[in-house]
Motif scaffolding. Structure first.
Motif, PDB file in Angstrom:
ATOM      1  N   LEU A 141      37.205  87.314  58.556  1.00  0.00           N
ATOM      2  CA  LEU A 141      36.544  86.019  58.700  1.00  0.00           C
ATOM      3  C   LEU A 141      35.688  85.745  57.471  1.00  0.00           C
ATOM      4  N   VAL A 142      35.887  84.600  56.836  1.00  0.00           N
ATOM      5  CA  VAL A 142      35.013  84.153  55.762  1.00  0.00           C
ATOM      6  C   VAL A 142      34.153  83.033  56.347  1.00  0.00           C
ATOM      7  N   LEU A 143      32.838  83.234  56.373  1.00  0.00           N
ATOM      8  CA  LEU A 143      31.919  82.344  57.073  1.00  0.00           C
ATOM      9  C   LEU A 143      30.937  81.694  56.109  1.00  0.00           C
ATOM     10  N   GLU A 144      30.440  80.533  56.499  1.00  0.00           N
ATOM     11  CA  GLU A 144      29.446  79.812  55.717  1.00  0.00           C
ATOM     12  C   GLU A 144      28.225  79.555  56.594  1.00  0.00           C
ATOM     13  N   GLN A 145      27.075  79.972  56.100  1.00  0.00           N
ATOM     14  CA  GLN A 145      25.833  79.713  56.811  1.00  0.00           C
ATOM     15  C   GLN A 145      25.304  78.326  56.431  1.00  0.00           C
ATOM     16  N   ARG A 146      25.124  77.483  57.435  1.00  0.00           N
ATOM     17  CA  ARG A 146      24.567  76.160  57.207  1.00  0.00           C
ATOM     18  C   ARG A 146      23.145  76.116  57.773  1.00  0.00           C
ATOM     19  N   GLU A 152      29.441  91.567  55.405  1.00  0.00           N
ATOM     20  CA  GLU A 152      28.783  91.663  54.091  1.00  0.00           C
ATOM     21  C   GLU A 152      28.559  90.273  53.530  1.00  0.00           C
ATOM     22  N   VAL A 153      27.353  90.066  52.968  1.00  0.00           N
ATOM     23  CA  VAL A 153      26.999  88.806  52.326  1.00  0.00           C
ATOM     24  C   VAL A 153      27.541  88.809  50.903  1.00  0.00           C
ATOM     25  N   THR A 193      24.923  81.762  51.002  1.00  0.00           N
ATOM     26  CA  THR A 193      25.308  81.274  52.320  1.00  0.00           C
ATOM     27  C   THR A 193      26.682  81.757  52.766  1.00  0.00           C
ATOM     28  N   ARG A 194      27.357  82.531  51.940  1.00  0.00           N
ATOM     29  CA  ARG A 194      28.730  82.970  52.236  1.00  0.00           C
ATOM     30  C   ARG A 194      28.721  84.431  52.695  1.00  0.00           C
TER      31      ARG A 194
END
Length: 319
Positions: A41-46, A15-16, A22-23
């Motif tokens: 998992l907590v992810l960051e879109q670069r 889920e965004v 971006t998270r």
């Protein structure tokens, strides 16, 4: 397309963030959720890739995740041990709180979206859905009526105190939380229903996805038959999502390893089929901040972020 891989963890839900474009968060399980632990998992879109911001381990598989709608750092997950975890993405010490009243696996969690309402709903293999006050950390009511596993519980984005649930008993149910009663029960499929979602533009329209390989779009004002039935998947449909930018566009992912995009207003509703996974695709979400951007996760240990070309060609719905 951007890909993030996390070895030995199989994706169940993604889920965004409703606050940060971006998270995103992904709920995973070890050994395909059959045994072992789980990891959030907590992810960051670069610009060029996706990186891991933080990970949290739990002693059982994590099957769903939802972001808080009033705190950008808070997330909630549902686990195979029947518990619900409240996490702070800025706090690496573990969950803020653990809520445990379900007696079997929690397969669905969702945070309410209507103005002035701060509630959480969970759906479980114990055949019940529970409504929680995440601020007081207590269960407000238990919704009973399903005769099978509750796979999906989703708050209405339009009507306060209204939940839809989908079950292994083949029914789609609409609940009034204040009265703790089922207002509508629809025999929606001949097989188990693994997912449901509300249209973001019409409070009466929902979609269901089933092990019978079909999606059905429903109008609650006339439930004798679906508005349309969408066929194309060859195995069970694991998750369905309405687009936040288009009235009649939705997405589905399946155990057939594909993600499909549909416009149910068209004579030929299937817009696009993507085959970029090598295992069951279980998690799916639209980015609320970036039109036509989609995220998904699979048992192949990957999270993917992409923009399907044919979605970009569709015209956005009027607000």
């Amino acid at each position: 397309m951007k890909t993030f891989r996390y070895p030995a963890r199989h994706g169940y839900a993604v889920e965004v963030s409703p606050f940060l474009p971006t998270r995103l968060a992904c709920a995973t399980a070890q050994y395909y959720g059959i045994a072992g632990c789980g990891t959030l998992l907590v992810l960051e879109q670069r610009e060029a890739d996706v990186c891991l911001v933080r990970s949290f381990d739990w002693n059982d598989g994590l099957f769903d995740v939802t972001w808080s709608e009033n705190n950008e750092h808070v997330l909630v997950t549902g686990a195979g041990d029947g518990s619900i975890q409240v996490w702070d993405s800025e706090n690496s010490q573990g969950p803020l709180q653990v809520l445990k009243e379900h007696t079997q696996e929690v397969y669905s969690v969702d945070w309410s979206q209507t103005r002035g309402e701060t509630l959480l709903v969970s759906g479980s293999w114990d055949h019940t859905a529970k409504v929680w006050d995440p601020e007081r950390l207590q269960c407000l009511c238990t919704l009973r009526g399903h005769e099978g596993v509750v796979y999906s519980t989703i708050w209405s984005p339009h009507i306060p105190g209204c939940i839809a649930s989908a079950s292994g008993d083949g029914t789609l149910r609409v609940w009034d939380v204040k009265a703790a009663v089922c207002r509508l029960a629809i025999p929606a499929h001949n097989g188990e229903i693994l997912s449901c979602d509300w249209c973001k533009y019409d409070q009466n329209v929902l979609v269901t996805g089933s092990v019978d390989c079909s999606l059905c779009v429903w109008d609650l004002r006339n439930i004798r038959q679906p508005v349309t039935k969408l066929l194309g998947h060859s195995y069970a449909i694991r998750r369905v999502k309405f687009s936040p930018f288009h009235h009649t566009i939705l997405a589905s992912c399946s155990y057939d390893f594909t993600v499909r995009f549909w416009d149910f207003s068209k004579t030929e509703p299937l817009l696009e089929t993507l085959e970029h996974h090598s295992e069951f695709v279980c998690g799916l979400d639209f980015n609320l901040h970036v039109p036509n951007q989609v995220v998904d996760c699979s048992w192949d240990e990957t999270v993917k972020i992409y923009s399907p070309p044919k979605l970009a060609a569709a015209q956005p719905s009027a607000p």
